[in-house]
Write a protein that holds these residues in place. Sequence first.
Motif, PDB file in Angstrom:
ATOM      1  N   SER A   1       0.821  -1.200   0.000  1.00 12.95           N
ATOM      2  CA  SER A   1       0.000   0.000   0.000  1.00 12.95           C
ATOM      3  C   SER A   1       0.857   1.254   0.000  1.00 12.95           C
ATOM      4  O   SER A   1       0.599   2.202  -0.727  1.00 12.95           O
ATOM      5  CB  SER A   1      -0.924  -0.016   1.224  1.00 12.95           C
ATOM      6  N   MET A   2       1.909   1.293   0.821  1.00  9.61           N
ATOM      7  CA  MET A   2       2.766   2.460   0.882  1.00  9.61           C
ATOM      8  C   MET A   2       3.490   2.690  -0.441  1.00  9.61           C
ATOM      9  O   MET A   2       3.645   3.812  -0.894  1.00  9.61           O
ATOM     10  CB  MET A   2       3.781   2.296   2.015  1.00  9.61           C
ATOM     11  N   GLN A   3       3.907   1.606  -1.087  1.00  9.68           N
ATOM     12  CA  GLN A   3       4.567   1.750  -2.381  1.00  9.68           C
ATOM     13  C   GLN A   3       3.639   2.393  -3.400  1.00  9.68           C
ATOM     14  O   GLN A   3       4.025   3.297  -4.131  1.00  9.68           O
ATOM     15  CB  GLN A   3       5.032   0.383  -2.890  1.00  9.68           C
ATOM     16  N   ASN A   4       2.387   1.928  -3.416  1.00 11.66           N
ATOM     17  CA  ASN A   4       1.452   2.452  -4.397  1.00 11.66           C
ATOM     18  C   ASN A   4       1.102   3.913  -4.106  1.00 11.66           C
ATOM     19  O   ASN A   4       0.896   4.699  -5.023  1.00 11.66           O
ATOM     20  CB  ASN A   4       0.185   1.596  -4.417  1.00 11.66           C
ATOM     21  N   LYS A   5       1.013   4.281  -2.818  1.00  7.61           N
ATOM     22  CA  LYS A   5       0.707   5.663  -2.476  1.00  7.61           C
ATOM     23  C   LYS A   5       1.822   6.601  -2.926  1.00  7.61           C
ATOM     24  O   LYS A   5       1.602   7.777  -3.160  1.00  7.61           O
ATOM     25  CB  LYS A   5       0.477   5.780  -0.960  1.00  7.61           C
ATOM     26  N   GLN A   6       3.044   6.083  -3.020  1.00 10.41           N
ATOM     27  CA  GLN A   6       4.159   6.896  -3.471  1.00 10.41           C
ATOM     28  C   GLN A   6       4.197   6.991  -5.001  1.00 10.41           C
ATOM     29  O   GLN A   6       5.061   7.667  -5.560  1.00 10.41           O
ATOM     30  CB  GLN A   6       5.474   6.305  -2.961  1.00 10.41           C
ATOM     31  N   GLY A   7       3.277   6.301  -5.686  1.00  9.32           N
ATOM     32  CA  GLY A   7       3.178   6.405  -7.130  1.00  9.32           C
ATOM     33  C   GLY A   7       4.199   5.586  -7.882  1.00  9.32           C
ATOM     34  O   GLY A   7       4.542   5.895  -9.017  1.00  9.32           O
ATOM     35  N   ILE A   8       4.718   4.515  -7.272  1.00  4.21           N
ATOM     36  CA  ILE A   8       5.704   3.680  -7.948  1.00  4.21           C
ATOM     37  C   ILE A   8       5.029   2.825  -9.009  1.00  4.21           C
ATOM     38  O   ILE A   8       4.046   2.136  -8.743  1.00  4.21           O
ATOM     39  CB  ILE A   8       6.439   2.781  -6.925  1.00  4.21           C
ATOM     40  N   ARG A   9       5.533   2.898 -10.221  1.00  4.04           N
ATOM     41  CA  ARG A   9       4.995   2.079 -11.314  1.00  4.04           C
ATOM     42  C   ARG A   9       5.533   0.665 -11.177  1.00  4.04           C
ATOM     43  O   ARG A   9       6.742   0.469 -11.087  1.00  4.04           O
ATOM     44  CB  ARG A   9       5.460   2.682 -12.645  1.00  4.04           C
ATOM     45  N   LEU A  10       4.655  -0.329 -11.147  1.00  2.00           N
ATOM     46  CA  LEU A  10       5.110  -1.684 -10.889  1.00  2.00           C
ATOM     47  C   LEU A  10       5.312  -2.501 -12.155  1.00  2.00           C
ATOM     48  O   LEU A  10       6.351  -3.114 -12.338  1.00  2.00           O
ATOM     49  CB  LEU A  10       4.114  -2.388  -9.953  1.00  2.00           C
ATOM     50  N   ASP A  11       4.305  -2.560 -13.046  1.00  5.35           N
ATOM     51  CA  ASP A  11       4.435  -3.471 -14.179  1.00  5.35           C
ATOM     52  C   ASP A  11       3.945  -2.889 -15.500  1.00  5.35           C
ATOM     53  O   ASP A  11       4.578  -3.059 -16.529  1.00  5.35           O
ATOM     54  CB  ASP A  11       3.656  -4.771 -13.902  1.00  5.35           C
ATOM     55  N   SER A  12       2.762  -2.273 -15.486  1.00  4.98           N
ATOM     56  CA  SER A  12       2.092  -1.948 -16.744  1.00  4.98           C
ATOM     57  C   SER A  12       2.287  -0.487 -17.133  1.00  4.98           C
ATOM     58  O   SER A  12       2.586   0.363 -16.315  1.00  4.98           O
ATOM     59  CB  SER A  12       0.591  -2.245 -16.612  1.00  4.98           C
ATOM     60  N   ASP A  13       2.109  -0.190 -18.423  1.00  2.00           N
ATOM     61  CA  ASP A  13       2.081   1.200 -18.842  1.00  2.00           C
ATOM     62  C   ASP A  13       0.675   1.741 -18.673  1.00  2.00           C
ATOM     63  O   ASP A  13      -0.251   1.024 -18.323  1.00  2.00           O
ATOM     64  CB  ASP A  13       2.565   1.342 -20.295  1.00  2.00           C
ATOM     65  N   THR A  14       0.501   3.028 -18.891  1.00  2.98           N
ATOM     66  CA  THR A  14      -0.780   3.669 -18.594  1.00  2.98           C
ATOM     67  C   THR A  14      -1.777   3.591 -19.739  1.00  2.98           C
ATOM     68  O   THR A  14      -2.902   4.035 -19.598  1.00  2.98           O
ATOM     69  CB  THR A  14      -0.553   5.154 -18.236  1.00  2.98           C
ATOM     70  N   GLY A  15      -1.383   3.054 -20.876  1.00  6.60           N
ATOM     71  CA  GLY A  15      -2.270   3.022 -22.016  1.00  6.60           C
ATOM     72  C   GLY A  15      -3.379   1.996 -21.874  1.00  6.60           C
ATOM     73  O   GLY A  15      -3.307   1.066 -21.083  1.00  6.60           O
ATOM     74  N   THR A  16      -4.435   2.179 -22.677  1.00  3.28           N
ATOM     75  CA  THR A  16      -5.530   1.218 -22.719  1.00  3.28           C
ATOM     76  C   THR A  16      -5.652   0.673 -24.137  1.00  3.28           C
ATOM     77  O   THR A  16      -5.247   1.303 -25.103  1.00  3.28           O
ATOM     78  CB  THR A  16      -6.859   1.881 -22.308  1.00  3.28           C
ATOM     79  N   ARG A  17      -6.250  -0.497 -24.241  1.00  2.00           N
ATOM     80  CA  ARG A  17      -6.419  -1.127 -25.556  1.00  2.00           C
ATOM     81  C   ARG A  17      -7.544  -0.472 -26.352  1.00  2.00           C
ATOM     82  O   ARG A  17      -7.617  -0.653 -27.571  1.00  2.00           O
ATOM     83  CB  ARG A  17      -6.724  -2.615 -25.390  1.00  2.00           C
ATOM     84  N   THR A  18      -8.447   0.219 -25.674  1.00  2.00           N
ATOM     85  CA  THR A  18      -9.614   0.816 -26.317  1.00  2.00           C
ATOM     86  C   THR A  18      -9.668   2.298 -25.952  1.00  2.00           C
ATOM     87  O   THR A  18      -8.903   2.766 -25.096  1.00  2.00           O
ATOM     88  CB  THR A  18     -10.916   0.126 -25.851  1.00  2.00           C
TER      89      THR A  18
END
Length: 493
Positions: A33-50
């Motif tokens: 939870s703390m990692q995500n609150k700091q905005g760390i990108r873990l695996d995926s890019d921000t794009g969507t398929r649609t």
Amino acid sequence: MRAKLFLKVAVIAIALMFIIIAFSPEASTSTVSMQNKQGIRLDSDTGTRTPIKHVINIYLENHSFDNLFGIYPIDNYTANSSISANLSIPLNLLSDRAARNMLTEIPTGTFYTKDPNEGYVSYHLDFNHGKLNGFLKGSGPQGLTYYSAAQEAPQWDIAEQYGLADNFYAPCLSESAPHHLYYVAGYSPIINDYGPPPYIPYSQSIFGELSKYNISYGVYLNNTAYRCASWNFLYGHSHYSSHLQSWNAFLNQTANGTLPAVSYFFSQGTGKSMGPPDNILNGEMLLLYVIDAVEKSPLWNSTAIFITYDGFGGYYDQVVPPVMDNVQLGLRIPLIVISPYAKEDYISNTQMLVTSILGFIDYNWKMPALNKMVDDSYLPLDFFNFSDMRGPIQFNASAGFPVPSNIHFALVTDTSTDNYSGLFPMEPQIPLNTLGYNRSGSSSVNLSSMGVGILNKNEHGYIPFFESIGFYSLLVVVEIAIAAAIVTMYRRR
């Protein structure tokens, strides 16, 4: 000597309990939870398929497909029969005269039925090994009913203007709690309305997956203190409490364009969920208000809304539900898809359940399938025509739609003179004879065929040690040891 021995046993047992609790999954969840609150990108890019950047899931309660759409789109009251005659017809009671004759149409001015008898046993009596002839013994005669346009015109209009699924099933043959868990996690460790425990680890839910891939999400309740199964069954949810928000927050974020990528909007516990014996008009009013808010917002051009129900609620449906991944699915329930990219007057025949919505989220944000059932579920892609974007369709109060003045409207109780059939059908946004696609169809695309992988290959329920039989057994041992030590010391005196 004995007193010291008993005290040592008690101290060791207490220390063991604290050690186990300290290393429980909830304690370890906080790091992620703390990692995500700091905005760390873990695996995926921000794009969507649609083109869809926002998915809004709206969850209503306890109606089968035939109960709400059994005679759609036939309206015995309206003068617009020429439009009705040209609308797509789903698989419903209109194709099964014998089944329709067995049921009772709910009279004009009545917007509710007595609550059918609910439960795992009642629903299996209804099902009767696939014969679907046990409703009188199971859910009762109130389950052998269906609504018409007199009550359902607002929801029928939404389906007419966008898309409706007629092959969409409750995820299991049981009550609400397991359905909620399938809705957010793709499986359930319980078979009826009990618990928690067992819980589902937060990491095994769609919310855990979205957190892992740093994709924004929100869970919206009228009262955030309400014990919503979709949230309270998730072990470790306390570390993500900032995602649990109010209806007011949903409306504000929608209006200013800050709604997260994925939203879950729950109506349960409000009298506005359409669940019997509540008046379904209140649920339709809530639905119209939320849809109207989204269509007026800057988010409209990038949004898909999935509207469905948490189960069939003991109401009859004519289609024998299939078995999927060794799970007997429940009876059909409605699914409506709203989007600027949704096909008009479209009937999806794709075999789906709520895991198909989870699959769409995974597909759209390029994530692996949440679990095997999500991986195997067909995606609702046939609803969409991504090459063409439509403008919003306002269901205005000025046109007679029961749109309330605010989302916290007082519940309607007297509907004895209400008949909304005159609102249906609406004039199609695009002339039906000019549409460049078939108005019914199906899709056989799933994540498994795409080979995206599976995030949780071994999903399982979780019982914390301090809520387990073992904990209470150990507690008894501690109490006995302490009592024995006290007795021994007392006797020595």
